[in-house]
Enzyme design. Structure first.
Site, PDB file in Angstrom:
ATOM      1  CG  ASN A 185      -2.714  10.297   0.177  1.00 22.97           C
ATOM      2  OD1 ASN A 185      -2.310  10.919   1.159  1.00 22.97           O
ATOM      3  ND2 ASN A 185      -3.883   9.650   0.176  1.00 22.97           N
ATOM      4  CE  LYS A 217      -3.262   6.395   1.536  1.00 21.95           C
ATOM      5  NZ  LYS A 217      -3.998   5.161   1.389  1.00 21.95           N
ATOM      6  CG  HIS A 243      -8.176   9.253   0.548  1.00 20.87           C
ATOM      7  ND1 HIS A 243      -8.341   8.151   1.341  1.00 20.87           N
ATOM      8  CD2 HIS A 243      -7.238   8.930  -0.371  1.00 20.87           C
ATOM      9  CE1 HIS A 243      -7.514   7.190   0.922  1.00 20.87           C
ATOM     10  NE2 HIS A 243      -6.836   7.647  -0.115  1.00 20.87           N
ATOM     11  N   GLY A 250      -4.336   0.223  -0.707  1.00 25.03           N
ATOM     12  CA  GLY A 250      -3.465  -0.384   0.297  1.00 25.03           C
ATOM     13  C   GLY A 250      -3.604  -1.891   0.408  1.00 25.03           C
TER      14      GLY A 250
END
Ligand code: PGA
Length: 254
Positions: A9, A11, A97, A175
């Site tokens: 992903n 982002k 998400h 993260g």
């Protein structure tokens, strides 16, 4: 056997030229990977999906979007429909998400509609669920995840839910560099599978791939992927470096 999947992903990262070179680097590293039975999915920003799906097609991996609209094509400025994604060669779509939930207010009822649109257009939804730190500390994490699954997915028929991939992503691990322990991941994955088995039966539950996401990296992937109910990973930060991403893909059975 359930499909083993590693999805990246990206982002909201990478310029066009950076995206192009990352895609080619991934393709090159994948050309001599250890195990071609792992499905690799790259989910770049929507602007790069057509490019990504072309490169993916030629190099044995798949392309996914990070979101789709809950609406049919029409007057929805700024939105991208599932139909448009499919027409660009996209095969997967990440839905629910935690960043979509918290920054864009996406709730389970809207996510249920997005799941429907994705399935109608032959996209495989990667449906994300996961608790925030406060919920884990308050010991409500199982109930929170259970509700996210029930509200967004339990309207589906048996032959529809089997087309889905689920990603368990504890929000406190995304993260942050703070990964769930393999035991914490396994415990939640088994719980998710049981919730699905209680409604759809054990065979259906056993056929659904459940990915772990949240600070997964080349150093911890092998141990996470070795858990019996962890069928792969949804990778954020580490998917932005071809080397790290492919190392994670090569972590099964290590
Ligand atoms: P992370 O993100 O790997 O950077 O923690 C995972 C995700 O948000 O899908």
């Amino acid at each position: 056997m359930r499909k083993r999947i590693v999805a990246g992903n990206w982002k909201m990262n990478k310029t066009f030229t950076e995206a192009e070179s990352l895609l080619f680097d991934i393709a090159e590293l994948l050309s001599d990977r250890d195990d071609t039975n792992v499905e690799v999915v790259v989910c770049p920003p929507s602007l790069y999906l057509e490019l990504a799906s072309d490169i993916a097609k030629q190099n044995g991996f798949k392309c996914g979007a990070q979101n789709c609209s809950q609406y049919n094509p029409g007057a929805y400025t700024g939105e991208i429909s599932a139909e448009m994604l499919q027409s660009a060669g996209v095969q997967y779509v990440i839905l629910g998400h935690s960043e979509r939930r918290s920054y864009f207010g996406e709730k389970d009822d809207v996510l249920a509609l997005k799941v429907d649109k994705a399935l109608m257009n032959e996209l495989t939804p990667i449906y994300c669920c996961g608790e925030v730190l406060k919920e884990r500390e308050g010991n409500s994490h199982f109930a929170v995840v259970e509700e996210q699954i029930k509200k967004a997915l339990f309207h589906l028929k048996n032959d529809e839910i089997t087309k889905l991939v689920i990603a368990y992503e504890p929000v406190w691990a995304i993260g942050t560099g703070r990964t769930a322990t393999p035991a914490q991941a396994q415990e939640m994955h088994a719980h998710i599978r049981k919730v699905i088995a209680d409604k759809y039966g054990v065979d259906t539950a056993n056929s659904i791939s459940i990915l772990y996401g949240g600070s997964c990296n080349p150093g911890n992937a092998a141990e996470l992927f070795a858990q019996p109910d962890v069928d792969g990973g949804l990778i954020g930060g580490a998917s932005l470096k071809a080397d790290d991403f492919v190392k994670i893909i090569n972590s099964f059975g290590k």
